[in-house]
Design a protein around this motif. Sequence first.
Motif, PDB file in Angstrom:
ATOM      1  N   ASN A 193       0.824  -1.211   0.000  1.00  0.00           N
ATOM      2  CA  ASN A 193       0.000   0.000   0.000  1.00  0.00           C
ATOM      3  C   ASN A 193       0.855   1.257   0.000  1.00  0.00           C
ATOM      4  O   ASN A 193       0.541   2.228  -0.695  1.00  0.00           O
ATOM      5  CB  ASN A 193      -0.969  -0.010   1.176  1.00  0.00           C
ATOM      6  CG  ASN A 193      -2.069  -1.022   0.999  1.00  0.00           C
ATOM      7  OD1 ASN A 193      -2.387  -1.435  -0.113  1.00  0.00           O
ATOM      8  ND2 ASN A 193      -2.660  -1.464   2.098  1.00  0.00           N
ATOM      9  N   ALA A 194       1.939   1.259   0.764  1.00  0.00           N
ATOM     10  CA  ALA A 194       2.846   2.413   0.786  1.00  0.00           C
ATOM     11  C   ALA A 194       3.483   2.612  -0.583  1.00  0.00           C
ATOM     12  O   ALA A 194       3.613   3.751  -1.061  1.00  0.00           O
ATOM     13  CB  ALA A 194       3.914   2.225   1.858  1.00  0.00           C
ATOM     14  N   ARG A 195       3.861   1.529  -1.237  1.00  0.00           N
ATOM     15  CA  ARG A 195       4.463   1.623  -2.570  1.00  0.00           C
ATOM     16  C   ARG A 195       3.449   2.143  -3.593  1.00  0.00           C
ATOM     17  O   ARG A 195       3.780   2.946  -4.452  1.00  0.00           O
ATOM     18  CB  ARG A 195       5.011   0.276  -3.015  1.00  0.00           C
ATOM     19  CG  ARG A 195       6.271  -0.089  -2.287  1.00  0.00           C
ATOM     20  CD  ARG A 195       6.751  -1.482  -2.680  1.00  0.00           C
ATOM     21  NE  ARG A 195       8.026  -1.719  -2.080  1.00  0.00           N
ATOM     22  CZ  ARG A 195       9.192  -1.397  -2.649  1.00  0.00           C
ATOM     23  NH1 ARG A 195       9.218  -0.860  -3.843  1.00  0.00           N
ATOM     24  NH2 ARG A 195      10.330  -1.634  -2.028  1.00  0.00           N
ATOM     25  N   ILE A 196       2.208   1.667  -3.493  1.00  0.00           N
ATOM     26  CA  ILE A 196       1.166   2.126  -4.410  1.00  0.00           C
ATOM     27  C   ILE A 196       0.940   3.629  -4.241  1.00  0.00           C
ATOM     28  O   ILE A 196       0.865   4.370  -5.229  1.00  0.00           O
ATOM     29  CB  ILE A 196      -0.145   1.335  -4.188  1.00  0.00           C
ATOM     30  CG1 ILE A 196       0.022  -0.094  -4.693  1.00  0.00           C
ATOM     31  CG2 ILE A 196      -1.323   2.026  -4.881  1.00  0.00           C
ATOM     32  CD1 ILE A 196      -1.116  -1.020  -4.297  1.00  0.00           C
ATOM     33  N   GLU A 197       0.848   4.089  -3.000  1.00  0.00           N
ATOM     34  CA  GLU A 197       0.648   5.523  -2.745  1.00  0.00           C
ATOM     35  C   GLU A 197       1.803   6.338  -3.313  1.00  0.00           C
ATOM     36  O   GLU A 197       1.590   7.391  -3.926  1.00  0.00           O
ATOM     37  CB  GLU A 197       0.516   5.770  -1.245  1.00  0.00           C
ATOM     38  CG  GLU A 197      -0.787   5.274  -0.654  1.00  0.00           C
ATOM     39  CD  GLU A 197      -0.812   5.347   0.872  1.00  0.00           C
ATOM     40  OE1 GLU A 197       0.040   6.042   1.463  1.00  0.00           O
ATOM     41  OE2 GLU A 197      -1.690   4.695   1.461  1.00  0.00           O
ATOM     42  N   LYS A 198       3.005   5.864  -3.121  1.00  0.00           N
ATOM     43  CA  LYS A 198       4.183   6.566  -3.622  1.00  0.00           C
ATOM     44  C   LYS A 198       4.170   6.614  -5.154  1.00  0.00           C
ATOM     45  O   LYS A 198       4.453   7.658  -5.750  1.00  0.00           O
ATOM     46  CB  LYS A 198       5.445   5.858  -3.123  1.00  0.00           C
ATOM     47  CG  LYS A 198       6.723   6.569  -3.404  1.00  0.00           C
ATOM     48  CD  LYS A 198       7.865   5.813  -2.737  1.00  0.00           C
ATOM     49  CE  LYS A 198       9.143   6.564  -2.773  1.00  0.00           C
ATOM     50  NZ  LYS A 198      10.229   5.827  -2.103  1.00  0.00           N
ATOM     51  N   MET A 199       3.817   5.517  -5.776  1.00  0.00           N
ATOM     52  CA  MET A 199       3.778   5.477  -7.237  1.00  0.00           C
ATOM     53  C   MET A 199       2.675   6.381  -7.784  1.00  0.00           C
ATOM     54  O   MET A 199       2.874   7.070  -8.792  1.00  0.00           O
ATOM     55  CB  MET A 199       3.599   4.031  -7.713  1.00  0.00           C
ATOM     56  CG  MET A 199       4.835   3.187  -7.450  1.00  0.00           C
ATOM     57  SD  MET A 199       4.573   1.451  -7.788  1.00  0.00           S
ATOM     58  CE  MET A 199       4.600   1.465  -9.559  1.00  0.00           C
ATOM     59  N   GLU A 200       1.534   6.413  -7.125  1.00  0.00           N
ATOM     60  CA  GLU A 200       0.449   7.300  -7.568  1.00  0.00           C
ATOM     61  C   GLU A 200       0.869   8.757  -7.434  1.00  0.00           C
ATOM     62  O   GLU A 200       0.575   9.582  -8.309  1.00  0.00           O
ATOM     63  CB  GLU A 200      -0.825   7.033  -6.764  1.00  0.00           C
ATOM     64  CG  GLU A 200      -1.502   5.733  -7.145  1.00  0.00           C
ATOM     65  CD  GLU A 200      -2.709   5.401  -6.284  1.00  0.00           C
ATOM     66  OE1 GLU A 200      -2.832   5.939  -5.155  1.00  0.00           O
ATOM     67  OE2 GLU A 200      -3.535   4.593  -6.747  1.00  0.00           O
ATOM     68  N   ARG A 201       1.558   9.071  -6.346  1.00  0.00           N
ATOM     69  CA  ARG A 201       2.043  10.443  -6.136  1.00  0.00           C
ATOM     70  C   ARG A 201       3.031  10.816  -7.240  1.00  0.00           C
ATOM     71  O   ARG A 201       2.956  11.905  -7.804  1.00  0.00           O
ATOM     72  CB  ARG A 201       2.703  10.522  -4.752  1.00  0.00           C
ATOM     73  CG  ARG A 201       2.878  11.896  -4.215  1.00  0.00           C
ATOM     74  CD  ARG A 201       3.245  11.937  -2.733  1.00  0.00           C
ATOM     75  NE  ARG A 201       4.336  11.062  -2.339  1.00  0.00           N
ATOM     76  CZ  ARG A 201       4.209   9.976  -1.578  1.00  0.00           C
ATOM     77  NH1 ARG A 201       3.033   9.620  -1.113  1.00  0.00           N
ATOM     78  NH2 ARG A 201       5.246   9.235  -1.265  1.00  0.00           N
ATOM     79  N   MET A 202       3.932   9.903  -7.574  1.00  0.00           N
ATOM     80  CA  MET A 202       4.904  10.157  -8.644  1.00  0.00           C
ATOM     81  C   MET A 202       4.185  10.352  -9.976  1.00  0.00           C
ATOM     82  O   MET A 202       4.489  11.280 -10.723  1.00  0.00           O
ATOM     83  CB  MET A 202       5.888   8.983  -8.753  1.00  0.00           C
ATOM     84  CG  MET A 202       6.808   8.817  -7.572  1.00  0.00           C
ATOM     85  SD  MET A 202       8.112  10.028  -7.549  1.00  0.00           S
ATOM     86  CE  MET A 202       9.092   9.438  -8.896  1.00  0.00           C
ATOM     87  N   ARG A 203       3.227   9.479 -10.270  1.00  0.00           N
ATOM     88  CA  ARG A 203       2.470   9.575 -11.526  1.00  0.00           C
ATOM     89  C   ARG A 203       1.785  10.928 -11.627  1.00  0.00           C
ATOM     90  O   ARG A 203       1.874  11.608 -12.648  1.00  0.00           O
ATOM     91  CB  ARG A 203       1.432   8.455 -11.588  1.00  0.00           C
ATOM     92  CG  ARG A 203       0.574   8.519 -12.858  1.00  0.00           C
ATOM     93  CD  ARG A 203      -0.747   7.805 -12.713  1.00  0.00           C
ATOM     94  NE  ARG A 203      -1.505   8.377 -11.596  1.00  0.00           N
ATOM     95  CZ  ARG A 203      -2.338   7.686 -10.839  1.00  0.00           C
ATOM     96  NH1 ARG A 203      -2.531   6.411 -11.036  1.00  0.00           N
ATOM     97  NH2 ARG A 203      -3.000   8.279  -9.852  1.00  0.00           N
ATOM     98  N   ASP A 204       1.127  11.326 -10.565  1.00  0.00           N
ATOM     99  CA  ASP A 204       0.390  12.584 -10.578  1.00  0.00           C
ATOM    100  C   ASP A 204       1.325  13.781 -10.746  1.00  0.00           C
ATOM    101  O   ASP A 204       1.017  14.708 -11.492  1.00  0.00           O
ATOM    102  CB  ASP A 204      -0.447  12.726  -9.309  1.00  0.00           C
ATOM    103  CG  ASP A 204      -1.546  11.673  -9.224  1.00  0.00           C
ATOM    104  OD1 ASP A 204      -1.840  11.011 -10.246  1.00  0.00           O
ATOM    105  OD2 ASP A 204      -2.100  11.500  -8.118  1.00  0.00           O
TER     106      ASP A 204
END
Length: 146
Positions: free
Chosen positions: A97-108
């Motif tokens: 979940n932490a990795r997903i949040e980080k990746m979404e933040r990077m994508r955005d």
Amino acid sequence: MIAKELTIGELSERSGVPSSALRFYERQGLITSRRTAGNQRRYHRTTLRRVAFIRASQSVGMPLSVIGGVLGFLPEDTPPTREFWLRASACWSEEINARIEKMERMRDRFTECIGCGCLSFEQCALVNPGDALAEHGPGPRRLIEP
């Protein structure tokens, strides 16, 4: 008859993992072997499943430290059980979940920069005028922190 033990070459061939990586995994405590009288490594056949678990975990970005922590639940020379997979899943949930949040933040953030096209100082998460972010530590602070 199927042998209970594999040489490093056999383990490498069966798992598709280079011998050098297997020796590294062993140094990291992720897999174990016994030594013959001639000091050759012998791996229990269940090591194939451990190596498969390690590789699958790495393929989704899990660090070896997390993988090792999960493998700590599995006794040596024992194949993974349903209970093991449930515990592994529980250990991974927070990390994933932490990795997903980080990746979404990077994508955005990258999407915003690409959409902007100008890398403006007012909006761009990559620009750091006067190295003002140095006081917050090394690395791309605006990209890795929320």
